[in-house]
Each structure stands twice: as C-alpha cells, then as structure tokens.
Design a protein around this motif. Structure first.
Motif, PDB file in Angstrom:
ATOM      1  N   ILE A 154     -15.411  -8.403  -6.527  1.00  0.00           N
ATOM      2  CA  ILE A 154     -14.332  -8.152  -6.630  1.00  0.00           C
ATOM      3  C   ILE A 154     -13.233  -7.520  -5.877  1.00  0.00           C
ATOM      4  CG2 ILE A 154     -13.567  -6.366  -8.854  1.00  0.00           C
ATOM      5  CD1 ILE A 154     -15.136  -8.335 -10.140  1.00  0.00           C
ATOM      6  N   CYS A 155     -12.006  -8.029  -6.533  1.00  0.00           N
ATOM      7  CA  CYS A 155     -10.998  -7.318  -6.037  1.00  0.00           C
ATOM      8  C   CYS A 155      -9.295  -7.168  -6.605  1.00  0.00           C
ATOM      9  CB  CYS A 155      -9.899  -7.950  -4.774  1.00  0.00           C
ATOM     10  SG  CYS A 155      -8.589  -8.530  -3.570  1.00  0.00           S
ATOM     11  N   ASN A 156      -9.654  -5.478  -6.295  1.00  0.00           N
ATOM     12  CA  ASN A 156      -8.772  -4.584  -6.862  1.00  0.00           C
ATOM     13  C   ASN A 156      -6.545  -4.831  -6.040  1.00  0.00           C
ATOM     14  OD1 ASN A 156      -6.955  -2.774  -8.975  1.00  0.00           O
ATOM     15  ND2 ASN A 156      -6.723  -1.801  -7.257  1.00  0.00           N
ATOM     16  N   VAL A 157      -5.705  -5.218  -6.526  1.00  0.00           N
ATOM     17  CA  VAL A 157      -4.076  -5.426  -5.655  1.00  0.00           C
ATOM     18  C   VAL A 157      -3.681  -4.025  -6.367  1.00  0.00           C
ATOM     19  CG1 VAL A 157      -2.911  -6.741  -5.261  1.00  0.00           C
ATOM     20  CG2 VAL A 157      -5.562  -7.460  -4.806  1.00  0.00           C
ATOM     21  N   GLN A 158      -2.534  -3.476  -5.757  1.00  0.00           N
ATOM     22  CA  GLN A 158      -2.013  -2.780  -6.079  1.00  0.00           C
ATOM     23  C   GLN A 158      -0.913  -3.491  -5.137  1.00  0.00           C
ATOM     24  OE1 GLN A 158      -2.374   1.349  -4.946  1.00  0.00           O
ATOM     25  NE2 GLN A 158      -4.571   1.769  -5.631  1.00  0.00           N
ATOM     26  N   HIS A 159       0.236  -3.606  -6.127  1.00  0.00           N
ATOM     27  CA  HIS A 159       1.548  -4.087  -5.765  1.00  0.00           C
ATOM     28  C   HIS A 159       2.517  -2.934  -5.939  1.00  0.00           C
ATOM     29  CE1 HIS A 159       5.419  -6.957  -6.585  1.00  0.00           C
ATOM     30  NE2 HIS A 159       5.026  -6.481  -5.119  1.00  0.00           N
ATOM     31  N   HIS A 160       3.166  -2.534  -4.456  1.00  0.00           N
ATOM     32  CA  HIS A 160       4.251  -1.649  -4.177  1.00  0.00           C
ATOM     33  C   HIS A 160       5.480  -2.086  -4.360  1.00  0.00           C
ATOM     34  CE1 HIS A 160       1.055   2.017  -4.207  1.00  0.00           C
ATOM     35  NE2 HIS A 160       0.538   1.093  -4.014  1.00  0.00           N
ATOM     36  N   PHE A 161       6.318  -1.998  -4.841  1.00  0.00           N
ATOM     37  CA  PHE A 161       7.320  -2.450  -4.944  1.00  0.00           C
ATOM     38  C   PHE A 161       8.596  -1.801  -5.176  1.00  0.00           C
ATOM     39  CE2 PHE A 161       6.975  -3.552  -9.771  1.00  0.00           C
ATOM     40  CZ  PHE A 161       8.270  -2.200 -10.088  1.00  0.00           C
ATOM     41  N   CYS A 162      10.074  -1.900  -4.399  1.00  0.00           N
ATOM     42  CA  CYS A 162      10.840  -0.878  -4.254  1.00  0.00           C
ATOM     43  C   CYS A 162      11.984  -2.220  -4.228  1.00  0.00           C
ATOM     44  CB  CYS A 162      11.532  -0.225  -3.544  1.00  0.00           C
ATOM     45  SG  CYS A 162      12.774   0.510  -3.546  1.00  0.00           S
ATOM     46  N   TYR A 163      12.908  -2.363  -5.229  1.00  0.00           N
ATOM     47  CA  TYR A 163      13.790  -3.662  -5.428  1.00  0.00           C
ATOM     48  C   TYR A 163      15.783  -2.982  -5.605  1.00  0.00           C
ATOM     49  CZ  TYR A 163      10.382  -7.129  -6.380  1.00  0.00           C
ATOM     50  OH  TYR A 163       8.920  -7.758  -5.542  1.00  0.00           O
ATOM     51  N   TYR A 164      15.940  -2.701  -3.851  1.00  0.00           N
ATOM     52  CA  TYR A 164      16.905  -1.523  -4.556  1.00  0.00           C
ATOM     53  C   TYR A 164      18.552  -2.465  -3.540  1.00  0.00           C
ATOM     54  CZ  TYR A 164      20.952   2.639  -4.913  1.00  0.00           C
ATOM     55  OH  TYR A 164      21.724   2.769  -5.665  1.00  0.00           O
ATOM     56  N   GLU A 165      18.769  -1.377  -2.963  1.00  0.00           N
ATOM     57  CA  GLU A 165      19.178  -2.267  -0.985  1.00  0.00           C
ATOM     58  C   GLU A 165      18.832  -3.145  -0.607  1.00  0.00           C
ATOM     59  OE1 GLU A 165      20.374   1.680  -0.102  1.00  0.00           O
ATOM     60  OE2 GLU A 165      21.873   1.680  -1.748  1.00  0.00           O
ATOM     61  N   LYS A 166      16.774  -3.062  -0.395  1.00  0.00           N
ATOM     62  CA  LYS A 166      16.327  -4.092   0.171  1.00  0.00           C
ATOM     63  C   LYS A 166      15.100  -4.323  -0.600  1.00  0.00           C
ATOM     64  CE  LYS A 166      16.656  -1.546   4.967  1.00  0.00           C
ATOM     65  NZ  LYS A 166      17.031  -0.509   4.946  1.00  0.00           N
ATOM     66  N   VAL A 167      14.729  -5.153  -0.258  1.00  0.00           N
ATOM     67  CA  VAL A 167      13.178  -6.138  -1.250  1.00  0.00           C
ATOM     68  C   VAL A 167      11.923  -5.805   0.124  1.00  0.00           C
ATOM     69  CG1 VAL A 167      12.791  -8.350  -2.501  1.00  0.00           C
ATOM     70  CG2 VAL A 167      14.604  -7.338  -2.217  1.00  0.00           C
ATOM     71  N   ASN A 168      11.044  -4.891  -1.072  1.00  0.00           N
ATOM     72  CA  ASN A 168      10.640  -4.162  -0.222  1.00  0.00           C
ATOM     73  C   ASN A 168       8.838  -4.791  -1.390  1.00  0.00           C
ATOM     74  OD1 ASN A 168       8.320  -3.296   1.336  1.00  0.00           O
ATOM     75  ND2 ASN A 168       9.283  -1.144   1.464  1.00  0.00           N
ATOM     76  N   ASP A 169       8.012  -5.331  -0.770  1.00  0.00           N
ATOM     77  CA  ASP A 169       7.105  -5.941  -1.239  1.00  0.00           C
ATOM     78  C   ASP A 169       5.417  -5.322  -0.378  1.00  0.00           C
ATOM     79  OD1 ASP A 169       7.091  -7.296  -4.352  1.00  0.00           O
ATOM     80  OD2 ASP A 169       8.670  -8.518  -2.338  1.00  0.00           O
ATOM     81  N   ARG A 170       4.876  -4.856  -0.854  1.00  0.00           N
ATOM     82  CA  ARG A 170       3.383  -4.398  -0.281  1.00  0.00           C
ATOM     83  C   ARG A 170       2.254  -4.528  -1.085  1.00  0.00           C
ATOM     84  NH1 ARG A 170       2.156   0.152   3.457  1.00  0.00           N
ATOM     85  NH2 ARG A 170       0.314   0.681   3.154  1.00  0.00           N
ATOM     86  N   PHE A 171       1.661  -5.131  -0.921  1.00  0.00           N
ATOM     87  CA  PHE A 171       0.186  -5.556  -1.239  1.00  0.00           C
ATOM     88  C   PHE A 171      -0.701  -4.737  -0.674  1.00  0.00           C
ATOM     89  CE2 PHE A 171       3.655  -8.861  -1.921  1.00  0.00           C
ATOM     90  CZ  PHE A 171       2.879  -9.053  -3.854  1.00  0.00           C
ATOM     91  N   GLU A 172      -1.759  -3.225  -2.042  1.00  0.00           N
ATOM     92  CA  GLU A 172      -2.514  -3.753  -1.298  1.00  0.00           C
ATOM     93  C   GLU A 172      -3.962  -4.138  -1.772  1.00  0.00           C
ATOM     94  OE1 GLU A 172      -3.182   0.823  -0.798  1.00  0.00           O
ATOM     95  OE2 GLU A 172      -0.940   0.763  -0.172  1.00  0.00           O
ATOM     96  N   PHE A 173      -4.848  -4.582  -0.691  1.00  0.00           N
ATOM     97  CA  PHE A 173      -6.044  -4.906  -1.872  1.00  0.00           C
ATOM     98  C   PHE A 173      -7.309  -4.514  -1.099  1.00  0.00           C
ATOM     99  CE2 PHE A 173      -3.292  -8.566  -0.180  1.00  0.00           C
ATOM    100  CZ  PHE A 173      -3.278  -9.556  -1.126  1.00  0.00           C
ATOM    101  N   THR A 174      -7.813  -4.338  -2.576  1.00  0.00           N
ATOM    102  CA  THR A 174      -9.615  -3.429  -1.289  1.00  0.00           C
ATOM    103  C   THR A 174     -10.812  -4.209  -2.010  1.00  0.00           C
ATOM    104  OG1 THR A 174      -8.026  -1.448  -2.110  1.00  0.00           O
ATOM    105  CG2 THR A 174     -10.600  -1.422  -1.359  1.00  0.00           C
ATOM    106  N   LEU A 175     -11.413  -4.613  -1.557  1.00  0.00           N
ATOM    107  CA  LEU A 175     -12.414  -5.134  -2.387  1.00  0.00           C
ATOM    108  C   LEU A 175     -13.691  -4.390  -2.612  1.00  0.00           C
ATOM    109  CD1 LEU A 175     -10.501  -7.489  -0.844  1.00  0.00           C
ATOM    110  CD2 LEU A 175     -12.678  -8.695  -0.673  1.00  0.00           C
ATOM    111  N   ASN A 176     -14.555  -4.069  -3.395  1.00  0.00           N
ATOM    112  CA  ASN A 176     -15.883  -3.522  -3.791  1.00  0.00           C
ATOM    113  C   ASN A 176     -16.919  -3.145  -2.765  1.00  0.00           C
ATOM    114  OD1 ASN A 176     -16.481  -6.038  -4.236  1.00  0.00           O
ATOM    115  ND2 ASN A 176     -18.283  -5.014  -5.257  1.00  0.00           N
ATOM    116  N   THR A 177     -16.428  -4.396  -1.458  1.00  0.00           N
ATOM    117  CA  THR A 177     -17.217  -3.952  -0.743  1.00  0.00           C
ATOM    118  C   THR A 177     -16.926  -2.604   0.742  1.00  0.00           C
ATOM    119  OG1 THR A 177     -16.285  -5.898   0.765  1.00  0.00           O
ATOM    120  CG2 THR A 177     -17.820  -6.780  -0.414  1.00  0.00           C
ATOM    121  N   GLY A 178     -16.111  -2.563   0.378  1.00  0.00           N
ATOM    122  CA  GLY A 178     -14.756  -1.733   1.373  1.00  0.00           C
ATOM    123  C   GLY A 178     -13.854  -2.192   2.249  1.00  0.00           C
ATOM    124  N   LYS A 179     -14.200  -3.537   2.166  1.00  0.00           N
ATOM    125  CA  LYS A 179     -12.684  -3.790   2.570  1.00  0.00           C
ATOM    126  C   LYS A 179     -12.317  -4.470   2.395  1.00  0.00           C
ATOM    127  CE  LYS A 179     -11.431  -8.608   4.912  1.00  0.00           C
ATOM    128  NZ  LYS A 179     -11.807 -10.064   4.657  1.00  0.00           N
TER     129      LYS A 179
END
Length: 188
Positions: A154-179
């Motif tokens: 299983i993979c959980n992804v959190q997509h943190h975004f801020c679109y204002y003066e800059k475009v910022n996309d941050r993806f955090e992938f967490t697997l149930n194995t701990g990776k």
C-alpha cells in the motif's frame, strides 16, 4: 512542456491500465470473464467504449458495438467465443481531476515516481482532491490525499501544494513497509 498526447501516452503505458479476459456468447449475450478477478460482466456495459481485441498476435484498438461487433478504424470485426479482449480501466474521478489540475512537471514527476515504486495510477483506491474545492481562490494551498494498492504493498501519497506567487508541489510517498520518499517541484 508536455502536451495532452504525451500525458495520454503516459496513462496508456501504466501497469494494470486494463481489465483483461476472454469473452463468450451465452444466450445471445456477450459476457466478459476478467482473467484476474474471475468476475463475469455483461459486455453491453462497455457499449460505445474503447476495447482492444487480440488478433494476429497483437492488440487492436476499437469501439465495442452491442451486436458483438468491434469497429476498428473504418473496418468492423465480429467477436468470437474465447477471444482475448481488454478494456481500459477508468481512473477515480477525483484523481483524474487532480492530475488535470497539476502542471506538466509535477504531473510527470508524480507519475514516474509512483511507477518507480511499482504502482500505477490505476492502483488508486482513494483520492481526496482538496484542490478542486479552491477553484475560485486566488491563493491555493492545502493537501490532497491518495491511497494506492498494487496487491502487494500500500502506498499513501500526500500532495502538499501552494499555488500563489510561486507554484510549489510536494509529494510525500509512504509505503506500508516503512519506505518513504519525498519529491518537491517549485516554479517561480
């Protein structure tokens, strides 16, 4: 810049993008037997949808017509019992909207990273798209949540975004194995 066609190609090359199986005509009805789940579905459910048939050692793309006919370009072919067919899976609607909403670089990085972890966008079992609720906002920021299941991990992804003066996309992938894996894309 990626265009729609390049994005579409990335979609088409995903693992597990299709339900594959065989067809049989039973009581004048075409039935699709999914090879993986062993579930039977009326082929009529795929009326006017893209369907691929395996003929002469290759997949041929066509549109299913309810008479058991597949229109491939300007030609038509009739289904035969035990033909091998595959039907394109549908993406979860909220994920499709989310992928349409991110810029090309973020889209490409997200999908290729997901693929490198042996997941496909078609493995998505849950997607919360917070971005879709901010369409009128001048400053858009928040987090989207996605869960993917490839039948092994299983993979959980959190997509943190801020679109204002800059475009910022941050993806955090967490697997149930701990990776864990984090990718960030900023555009000024």
């Amino acid at each position: 810049m990626m265009n729609r066609q390049q994005r579409r190609k990335l979609y088409d090359n995903q693992q597990r993008a299709y339900n594959e199986g065989t067809v049989e005509q039973i009581n004048d009805q075409w039935i699709f037997f999914d090879e993986e789940t062993e579930e039977a579905t009326m082929l009529d459910d795929f009326f006017q949808q893209e369907i691929e048939i395996f003929r002469m050692n290759r997949w041929k793309k066509g549109v299913f017509l309810e008479t058991g006919e597949i229109r491939i370009g300007k030609e038509s072919t009739m289904l035969r019992d035990h033909d091998l067919v595959r039907v394109k899976k549908h993406l979860i609607y909220s994920l499709e909207r989310l992928l349409d909403g991110v810029n090309d670089d973020a889209f490409f990085q997200f999908v290729t990273t997901l693929n490198s972890l042996n997941f496909s966008i078609y493995d998505c079992i849950y997607c919360y798209n917070h971005l879709s609720f901010l369409s009128d906002e001048h400053r858009k920021d928040g987090v989207n949540f996605m869960v993917f299941d490839n039948q092994e991990v299983i993979c959980n992804v959190q997509h943190h975004f801020c679109y204002y003066e800059k475009v910022n996309d941050r993806f955090e992938f967490t697997l149930n194995t701990g990776k864990r894996l984090v990718i960030e894309k900023m555009i000024s």
